[in-house]
Scaffold this motif. Structure first.
Motif, PDB file in Angstrom:
ATOM      1  N   GLU A 160      -5.164   3.030  12.301  1.00 45.06           N
ATOM      2  CA  GLU A 160      -5.917   1.829  11.935  1.00 45.06           C
ATOM      3  C   GLU A 160      -7.390   1.948  12.322  1.00 45.06           C
ATOM      4  N   GLY A 161      -7.652   2.467  13.517  1.00 45.12           N
ATOM      5  CA  GLY A 161      -9.036   2.645  13.941  1.00 45.12           C
ATOM      6  C   GLY A 161      -9.772   3.635  13.068  1.00 45.12           C
ATOM      7  N   TYR A 162      -9.088   4.717  12.676  1.00 46.77           N
ATOM      8  CA  TYR A 162      -9.696   5.737  11.821  1.00 46.77           C
ATOM      9  C   TYR A 162     -10.056   5.150  10.460  1.00 46.77           C
ATOM     10  N   MET A 163      -9.127   4.430   9.847  1.00 42.22           N
ATOM     11  CA  MET A 163      -9.382   3.868   8.526  1.00 42.22           C
ATOM     12  C   MET A 163     -10.416   2.754   8.584  1.00 42.22           C
ATOM     13  N   ASN A 164     -10.393   1.967   9.660  1.00 40.08           N
ATOM     14  CA  ASN A 164     -11.343   0.873   9.795  1.00 40.08           C
ATOM     15  C   ASN A 164     -12.772   1.379   9.875  1.00 40.08           C
ATOM     16  N   ALA A 165     -12.985   2.541  10.487  1.00 36.16           N
ATOM     17  CA  ALA A 165     -14.331   3.103  10.576  1.00 36.16           C
ATOM     18  C   ALA A 165     -14.888   3.429   9.191  1.00 36.16           C
ATOM     19  N   PHE A 166     -14.016   3.742   8.237  1.00 35.83           N
ATOM     20  CA  PHE A 166     -14.441   4.017   6.862  1.00 35.83           C
ATOM     21  C   PHE A 166     -14.496   2.750   6.013  1.00 35.83           C
ATOM     22  N   GLY A 167     -14.098   1.628   6.587  1.00 37.64           N
ATOM     23  CA  GLY A 167     -14.095   0.387   5.832  1.00 37.64           C
ATOM     24  C   GLY A 167     -12.941   0.274   4.855  1.00 37.64           C
ATOM     25  N   VAL A 168     -11.831   0.949   5.134  1.00 35.67           N
ATOM     26  CA  VAL A 168     -10.670   0.959   4.240  1.00 35.67           C
ATOM     27  C   VAL A 168      -9.496   0.302   4.951  1.00 35.67           C
ATOM     28  N   GLU A 169      -8.803  -0.610   4.275  1.00 32.33           N
ATOM     29  CA  GLU A 169      -7.639  -1.272   4.851  1.00 32.33           C
ATOM     30  C   GLU A 169      -6.419  -0.355   4.781  1.00 32.33           C
ATOM     31  N   THR A 170      -5.605  -0.399   5.829  1.00 29.50           N
ATOM     32  CA  THR A 170      -4.411   0.448   5.876  1.00 29.50           C
ATOM     33  C   THR A 170      -3.299  -0.057   4.967  1.00 29.50           C
ATOM     34  N   ASP A 171      -3.376  -1.319   4.511  1.00 30.09           N
ATOM     35  CA  ASP A 171      -2.322  -1.853   3.640  1.00 30.09           C
ATOM     36  C   ASP A 171      -2.215  -1.064   2.341  1.00 30.09           C
ATOM     37  N   GLY A 172      -3.339  -0.585   1.839  1.00 25.87           N
ATOM     38  CA  GLY A 172      -3.307   0.169   0.588  1.00 25.87           C
ATOM     39  C   GLY A 172      -2.885   1.609   0.760  1.00 25.87           C
TER      40      GLY A 172
END
Length: 259
Positions: free
Chosen positions: A43-55
């Motif tokens: 979650e932290g990795y994806m959040n740094a790119f501005g991408v939600e993990t739900d997708g």
């Protein structure tokens, strides 16, 4: 014919001890803990790119791999702190003081052992006899007041210890996922910073380009950037002006260049 006594065979079954239950309890705690650790990192990795993990849902085996990787990051961080601490201690003034204190401690203990073996002075001997009498009088077997203080003290200490253990477990359970989330965000931020500085470039060790290229059915390159995540429906990439969530098409290909 005389009756023979029938001797029942001894049971070969071993009594189950506490260890199997303890191992099962530890495994029951570690499994969800490891999953929470790995998913927090993701979650932290994806959040740094501005991408939600739900997708971009991640499978359980991959989460446990990320958890293993996160623990490795933590151990490396601890190792760096220990090395820095040792480097700070192993300098000329501090190490001399440490050896001096060690020498004084050895000398003091040696002198104390020598002094104990000698015949004590009568005054010293009478003093220790008085101390022994006082200690004997205050012992819980001879003094109900001391026994009451001991019971209250042990009960209070047990309650404080239990509360401290529960609080420590609660903090540990929440701080580890938060640390994993921050670590994932840090790793992604380092990738983003390197991409902004150098753009698409080959890795000096693997010789693979750090970027992926999306090519349409005519062979024309339509997008290029860092690959963040992908699944059967979408591709997330980072370009110079931000992150893009692209719908996958049948004619589109992902290409990575080897230099």
């Amino acid at each position: 014919m005389p009756n023979k006594a029938v001797i029942a065979p001894k049971s070969t079954e071993k009594k189950k001890g506490f260890m199997p239950f303890f191992v099962a309890a530890i495994a029951g705690i570690l499994a969800p803990g490891a999953y929470l650790l790995g998913y927090s990192y993701y979650e932290g990795y994806m959040n740094a790119f501005g991408v939600e993990t739900d997708g971009f849902p991640v499978s359980a085996p991959n989460v446990y791999v990320l958890s293993y990787q996160t623990v490795g990051y933590f151990l490396l961080s601890i190792g760096e702190v220990v090395v820095k601490a040792l480097d700070g201690l192993l300098v000329a003034p501090i190490i001399y003081w440490a050896f001096g204190a060690l020498g004084l401690s050895v000398g003091g203990i040696f002198w104390l052992l020598k002094a104990i073996r000698k015949e004590p002075h009568p005054l010293v001997q009478r003093f220790f006899e008085q101390v022994k009498r006082i200690i004997s009088w205050l012992h819980w077997e001879n003094n109900d007041f001391t026994k009451s203080i001991g019971i209250v003290g042990v009960a209070s200490y047990s309650l404080v210890l239990l509360a401290s253990v529960l609080i420590s477990i609660a903090l540990f359970w929440w701080l580890l996922p938060l640390s994993a989330y921050a670590k994932g965000k840090e790793v992604a931020a380092n990738r983003i910073e390197l991409f902004r500085e150098k753009g698409c470039h080959p890795d000096p060790k693997s010789k693979w380009d750090n970027c992926f290229f999306i090519v349409d059915e005519t062979g024309r390159q339509v997008h290029e950037g860092l690959l963040i995540a992908m699944n059967d429906s979408f591709v997330a990439i980072l370009k110079k002006d931000g992150s893009y969530l692209l719908k996958r098409k049948d004619g589109y290909l992902l290409r990575r260049q080897l230099h």
